[in-house]
Design a protein around this motif. Structure first.
Motif, mmCIF file in Angstrom:
data_model
loop_
_atom_site.group_PDB
_atom_site.id
_atom_site.type_symbol
_atom_site.label_atom_id
_atom_site.label_comp_id
_atom_site.label_asym_id
_atom_site.label_seq_id
_atom_site.Cartn_x
_atom_site.Cartn_y
_atom_site.Cartn_z
ATOM 1 N N GLU A 46 -17.749 -19.444 19.843
ATOM 2 C CA GLU A 46 -19.150 -19.850 19.954
ATOM 3 C C GLU A 46 -19.752 -20.141 18.576
ATOM 4 O O GLU A 46 -20.466 -21.115 18.390
ATOM 5 N N ARG A 47 -19.443 -19.301 17.613
ATOM 6 C CA ARG A 47 -20.034 -19.428 16.278
ATOM 7 C C ARG A 47 -19.391 -20.537 15.437
ATOM 8 O O ARG A 47 -20.076 -21.260 14.727
ATOM 9 N N TYR A 48 -18.051 -20.664 15.515
ATOM 10 C CA TYR A 48 -17.334 -21.575 14.612
ATOM 11 C C TYR A 48 -16.800 -22.839 15.292
ATOM 12 O O TYR A 48 -16.334 -23.736 14.600
ATOM 13 N N GLY A 49 -16.823 -22.896 16.608
ATOM 14 C CA GLY A 49 -16.394 -24.094 17.323
ATOM 15 C C GLY A 49 -14.915 -24.099 17.662
ATOM 16 O O GLY A 49 -14.138 -23.250 17.216
ATOM 17 N N ASP A 50 -14.551 -25.086 18.467
ATOM 18 C CA ASP A 50 -13.179 -25.194 18.981
ATOM 19 C C ASP A 50 -12.135 -25.396 17.888
ATOM 20 O O ASP A 50 -11.045 -24.837 17.962
ATOM 21 N N ARG A 51 -12.455 -26.215 16.911
ATOM 22 C CA ARG A 51 -11.471 -26.567 15.869
ATOM 23 C C ARG A 51 -11.011 -25.337 15.095
ATOM 24 O O ARG A 51 -9.817 -25.108 14.910
ATOM 25 N N ILE A 52 -11.947 -24.524 14.652
ATOM 26 C CA ILE A 52 -11.607 -23.316 13.890
ATOM 27 C C ILE A 52 -11.004 -22.268 14.816
ATOM 28 O O ILE A 52 -10.007 -21.622 14.480
ATOM 29 N N HIS A 53 -11.587 -22.113 15.994
ATOM 30 C CA HIS A 53 -11.086 -21.116 16.946
ATOM 31 C C HIS A 53 -9.618 -21.379 17.289
ATOM 32 O O HIS A 53 -8.813 -20.449 17.327
ATOM 33 N N SER A 54 -9.261 -22.637 17.504
ATOM 34 C CA SER A 54 -7.866 -22.937 17.851
ATOM 35 C C SER A 54 -6.918 -22.607 16.704
ATOM 36 O O SER A 54 -5.799 -22.157 16.921
ATOM 37 N N ARG A 55 -7.354 -22.808 15.470
ATOM 38 C CA ARG A 55 -6.517 -22.447 14.320
ATOM 39 C C ARG A 55 -6.338 -20.924 14.243
ATOM 40 O O ARG A 55 -5.247 -20.444 13.958
ATOM 41 N N LEU A 56 -7.404 -20.196 14.494
ATOM 42 C CA LEU A 56 -7.324 -18.737 14.400
ATOM 43 C C LEU A 56 -6.516 -18.118 15.541
ATOM 44 O O LEU A 56 -5.876 -17.089 15.354
ATOM 45 N N MET A 57 -6.536 -18.734 16.710
ATOM 46 C CA MET A 57 -5.900 -18.149 17.889
ATOM 47 C C MET A 57 -4.515 -18.720 18.182
ATOM 48 O O MET A 57 -3.885 -18.332 19.156
ATOM 49 N N ASP A 58 -4.021 -19.619 17.359
ATOM 50 C CA ASP A 58 -2.713 -20.234 17.572
ATOM 51 C C ASP A 58 -1.623 -19.168 17.529
ATOM 52 O O ASP A 58 -1.361 -18.578 16.484
ATOM 53 N N LYS A 59 -0.994 -18.913 18.667
ATOM 54 C CA LYS A 59 0.004 -17.844 18.769
ATOM 55 C C LYS A 59 1.243 -18.094 17.909
ATOM 56 O O LYS A 59 1.955 -17.174 17.566
ATOM 57 N N ARG A 60 1.486 -19.351 17.549
ATOM 58 C CA ARG A 60 2.641 -19.661 16.702
ATOM 59 C C ARG A 60 2.402 -19.274 15.253
ATOM 60 O O ARG A 60 3.324 -19.094 14.483
ATOM 61 N N GLN A 61 1.116 -19.160 14.876
ATOM 62 C CA GLN A 61 0.793 -18.913 13.474
ATOM 63 C C GLN A 61 -0.055 -17.670 13.253
ATOM 64 O O GLN A 61 -0.303 -17.313 12.106
ATOM 65 N N SER A 62 -0.519 -17.049 14.321
ATOM 66 C CA SER A 62 -1.462 -15.938 14.168
ATOM 67 C C SER A 62 -0.928 -14.667 14.810
ATOM 68 O O SER A 62 -0.229 -14.713 15.816
ATOM 69 N N LEU A 63 -1.307 -13.577 14.225
ATOM 70 C CA LEU A 63 -1.049 -12.265 14.794
ATOM 71 C C LEU A 63 -2.395 -11.573 14.879
ATOM 72 O O LEU A 63 -3.082 -11.403 13.865
ATOM 73 N N LYS A 64 -2.785 -11.232 16.088
ATOM 74 C CA LYS A 64 -4.073 -10.571 16.285
ATOM 75 C C LYS A 64 -3.829 -9.085 16.537
ATOM 76 O O LYS A 64 -3.025 -8.727 17.386
ATOM 77 N N ILE A 65 -4.509 -8.260 15.785
ATOM 78 C CA ILE A 65 -4.402 -6.818 15.939
ATOM 79 C C ILE A 65 -5.784 -6.302 16.288
ATOM 80 O O ILE A 65 -6.736 -6.488 15.524
ATOM 81 N N LEU A 66 -5.909 -5.683 17.442
ATOM 82 C CA LEU A 66 -7.195 -5.165 17.895
ATOM 83 C C LEU A 66 -7.259 -3.664 17.661
ATOM 84 O O LEU A 66 -6.352 -2.928 18.049
ATOM 85 N N PHE A 67 -8.324 -3.221 17.044
ATOM 86 C CA PHE A 67 -8.580 -1.804 16.850
ATOM 87 C C PHE A 67 -9.724 -1.426 17.769
ATOM 88 O O PHE A 67 -10.755 -2.107 17.788
ATOM 89 N N LYS A 68 -9.556 -0.364 18.500
ATOM 90 C CA LYS A 68 -10.612 0.083 19.401
ATOM 91 C C LYS A 68 -11.067 1.465 18.972
ATOM 92 O O LYS A 68 -10.295 2.267 18.494
ATOM 93 N N GLY A 69 -12.346 1.695 19.155
ATOM 94 C CA GLY A 69 -12.902 2.990 18.797
ATOM 95 C C GLY A 69 -14.332 2.827 18.319
ATOM 96 O O GLY A 69 -14.869 1.719 18.268
ATOM 97 N N GLN A 70 -14.927 3.919 17.954
ATOM 98 C CA GLN A 70 -16.300 3.889 17.471
ATOM 99 C C GLN A 70 -16.357 3.431 16.028
ATOM 100 O O GLN A 70 -15.478 3.756 15.230
ATOM 101 N N ASP A 71 -17.405 2.709 15.714
ATOM 102 C CA ASP A 71 -17.662 2.297 14.352
ATOM 103 C C ASP A 71 -18.139 3.521 13.572
ATOM 104 O O ASP A 71 -19.136 4.143 13.948
ATOM 105 N N ILE A 72 -17.433 3.885 12.515
ATOM 106 C CA ILE A 72 -17.795 5.097 11.766
ATOM 107 C C ILE A 72 -19.145 4.944 11.046
ATOM 108 O O ILE A 72 -19.770 5.911 10.695
ATOM 109 N N ARG A 73 -19.577 3.681 10.863
ATOM 110 C CA ARG A 73 -20.874 3.463 10.226
ATOM 111 C C ARG A 73 -22.027 3.782 11.155
ATOM 112 O O ARG A 73 -23.164 3.937 10.711
ATOM 113 N N LEU A 74 -21.761 3.859 12.452
ATOM 114 C CA LEU A 74 -22.828 4.121 13.415
ATOM 115 C C LEU A 74 -23.001 5.596 13.731
ATOM 116 O O LEU A 74 -23.836 5.968 14.523
ATOM 117 N N ARG A 75 -22.222 6.437 13.113
ATOM 118 C CA ARG A 75 -22.310 7.882 13.370
ATOM 119 C C ARG A 75 -23.448 8.497 12.620
ATOM 120 O O ARG A 75 -23.925 8.131 11.653
#
Length: 75
Positions: A46-75
């Motif tokens: 939504e913020r950067y558009g299709d062109r940038i999003h496709s580059r970031l999400m390309d499974k041949r070139q990208s590795l996405k690592i998701l971290f889940k949990g509470q933001d320590i800055r919000l404690r």
């Protein structure tokens, strides 16, 4: 390393164009880029558009690592 992607001010699409040029040139040069963001993938698109999003999400070139949990800055 690009830290906190999505927190920068958007200036008349200049931010999008510079960001696209950066990741595109690094990709063509065979260089890695680490991007850290709190934005969900759909908000990145939504913020950067299709062109940038496709580059970031390309499974041949990208590795996405998701971290889940509470933001320590919000404690």
């Amino acid at each position: 390393v690009i830290d906190d992607l999505g927190t920068e001010p958007m200036t008349n699409n200049v931010t999008k164009e510079y960001f696209f040029d950066l990741i595109n040139e690094r990709d063509h040069a065979g260089r890695h880029t680490l991007i850290v963001t709190n934005l969900p993938f759909d908000k990145l698109k939504e913020r950067y558009g299709d062109r940038i999003h496709s580059r970031l999400m390309d499974k041949r070139q990208s590795l996405k690592i998701l971290f889940k949990g509470q933001d320590i800055r919000l404690r």
